[in-house]
Write a protein that holds these residues in place. Structure first.
Motif, PDB file in Angstrom:
ATOM      1  N   TRP A  11       0.833  -1.200   0.000  1.00  0.00           N
ATOM      2  CA  TRP A  11       0.000   0.000   0.000  1.00  0.00           C
ATOM      3  C   TRP A  11       0.867   1.249   0.000  1.00  0.00           C
ATOM      4  CZ3 TRP A  11      -2.888  -1.864   4.959  1.00  0.00           C
ATOM      5  CH2 TRP A  11      -3.634  -2.991   4.650  1.00  0.00           C
ATOM      6  N   SER A  12       0.242   2.336  -0.365  1.00  0.00           N
ATOM      7  CA  SER A  12       0.933   3.628  -0.289  1.00  0.00           C
ATOM      8  C   SER A  12       1.122   4.005   1.179  1.00  0.00           C
ATOM      9  CB  SER A  12       0.106   4.711  -0.991  1.00  0.00           C
ATOM     10  OG  SER A  12      -1.080   4.971  -0.249  1.00  0.00           O
ATOM     11  N   ALA A  13       2.046   4.915   1.413  1.00  0.00           N
ATOM     12  CA  ALA A  13       2.277   5.397   2.774  1.00  0.00           C
ATOM     13  C   ALA A  13       1.000   6.008   3.346  1.00  0.00           C
ATOM     14  CB  ALA A  13       3.413   6.418   2.787  1.00  0.00           C
ATOM     15  N   GLU A  14       0.265   6.714   2.513  1.00  0.00           N
ATOM     16  CA  GLU A  14      -0.988   7.337   2.961  1.00  0.00           C
ATOM     17  C   GLU A  14      -1.996   6.285   3.412  1.00  0.00           C
ATOM     18  OE1 GLU A  14       1.309  10.022   0.452  1.00  0.00           O
ATOM     19  OE2 GLU A  14       0.574   8.007   0.055  1.00  0.00           O
ATOM     20  N   SER A  15      -2.094   5.210   2.643  1.00  0.00           N
ATOM     21  CA  SER A  15      -3.024   4.132   3.005  1.00  0.00           C
ATOM     22  C   SER A  15      -2.572   3.417   4.269  1.00  0.00           C
ATOM     23  CB  SER A  15      -3.142   3.122   1.858  1.00  0.00           C
ATOM     24  OG  SER A  15      -3.732   3.724   0.736  1.00  0.00           O
ATOM     25  N   GLN A  16      -1.281   3.171   4.381  1.00  0.00           N
ATOM     26  CA  GLN A  16      -0.754   2.526   5.578  1.00  0.00           C
ATOM     27  C   GLN A  16      -1.054   3.371   6.812  1.00  0.00           C
ATOM     28  OE1 GLN A  16       3.424   1.901   4.994  1.00  0.00           O
ATOM     29  NE2 GLN A  16       3.122   0.625   3.190  1.00  0.00           N
ATOM     30  N   TYR A  17      -0.825   4.670   6.694  1.00  0.00           N
ATOM     31  CA  TYR A  17      -1.043   5.575   7.824  1.00  0.00           C
ATOM     32  C   TYR A  17      -2.533   5.667   8.166  1.00  0.00           C
ATOM     33  CZ  TYR A  17      -0.691   9.692  10.781  1.00  0.00           C
ATOM     34  OH  TYR A  17      -0.763  10.564  11.829  1.00  0.00           O
ATOM     35  N   ALA A  18      -3.376   5.745   7.157  1.00  0.00           N
ATOM     36  CA  ALA A  18      -4.821   5.824   7.391  1.00  0.00           C
ATOM     37  C   ALA A  18      -5.325   4.571   8.100  1.00  0.00           C
ATOM     38  CB  ALA A  18      -5.567   6.031   6.071  1.00  0.00           C
ATOM     39  N   LEU A  19      -4.847   3.419   7.684  1.00  0.00           N
ATOM     40  CA  LEU A  19      -5.269   2.181   8.332  1.00  0.00           C
ATOM     41  C   LEU A  19      -4.742   2.110   9.762  1.00  0.00           C
ATOM     42  CD1 LEU A  19      -6.855  -0.397   8.187  1.00  0.00           C
ATOM     43  CD2 LEU A  19      -4.900  -1.497   7.098  1.00  0.00           C
ATOM     44  N   PHE A  20      -3.503   2.548   9.972  1.00  0.00           N
ATOM     45  CA  PHE A  20      -2.950   2.586  11.320  1.00  0.00           C
ATOM     46  C   PHE A  20      -3.801   3.488  12.219  1.00  0.00           C
ATOM     47  CE2 PHE A  20      -0.239   4.397  14.590  1.00  0.00           C
ATOM     48  CZ  PHE A  20       0.271   3.248  15.178  1.00  0.00           C
ATOM     49  N   PRO A  74      11.839   9.229   4.883  1.00  0.00           N
ATOM     50  CA  PRO A  74      11.479  10.244   5.889  1.00  0.00           C
ATOM     51  C   PRO A  74      10.645  11.391   5.324  1.00  0.00           C
ATOM     52  CG  PRO A  74      13.781   9.637   6.114  1.00  0.00           C
ATOM     53  CD  PRO A  74      13.263   8.950   4.884  1.00  0.00           C
ATOM     54  N   GLU A  75      10.948  11.831   4.120  1.00  0.00           N
ATOM     55  CA  GLU A  75      10.176  12.944   3.552  1.00  0.00           C
ATOM     56  C   GLU A  75       8.727  12.535   3.278  1.00  0.00           C
ATOM     57  OE1 GLU A  75      12.432  10.817   0.329  1.00  0.00           O
ATOM     58  OE2 GLU A  75      13.013  11.777   2.194  1.00  0.00           O
ATOM     59  N   ALA A  79       5.126  14.085   5.285  1.00  0.00           N
ATOM     60  CA  ALA A  79       3.948  14.582   4.558  1.00  0.00           C
ATOM     61  C   ALA A  79       2.642  14.033   5.128  1.00  0.00           C
ATOM     62  CB  ALA A  79       4.061  14.231   3.078  1.00  0.00           C
ATOM     63  N   LEU A  80       2.724  12.968   5.919  1.00  0.00           N
ATOM     64  CA  LEU A  80       1.523  12.384   6.492  1.00  0.00           C
ATOM     65  C   LEU A  80       1.065  13.232   7.666  1.00  0.00           C
ATOM     66  CD1 LEU A  80       2.645   8.655   6.488  1.00  0.00           C
ATOM     67  CD2 LEU A  80       1.233   9.825   4.806  1.00  0.00           C
TER      68      LEU A  80
END
Length: 82
Positions: A11-20, A74-75, A79-80
């Motif tokens: 998954w994208s970082a955004e999706s990973q973060y949203a699920l977390f 890290p960048e 952004a998240l």
């Protein structure tokens, strides 16, 4: 729950973060239910056992997501937003 989904690192970082974040919110909800039951007494706690099990699963699922999220540059992580 995560066993029926693609691997977290697919998954994208955004999706990973949203699920977390979703897992954390669910864990908080189950914890609040347990705290309310605690205030009502032992019988209420006994009847709320499913919240304890669900809280545990949310924590396990959130923990399983962190390694993949931690491998993002890290960048990308900066952004998240919460």
């Amino acid at each position: 729950m995560l066993d029926c989904l693609p691997q977290a690192d697919d998954w994208s970082a955004e999706s990973q973060y949203a699920l977390f974040c979703s897992e954390l919110a669910a864990a908080e909800s189950h914890l609040q239910a347990l705290q309310q039951a605690h205030q009502q007494g032992v019988q209420a706690l006994l009847q709320s056992r499913e919240h304890l099990l669900a809280l545990n699963q949310c924590c396990l699922d959130a923990d399983a997501l962190l390694p993949a999220l931690g491998q993002q540059p890290p960048e990308r992580l900066q952004a998240l937003t919460p």
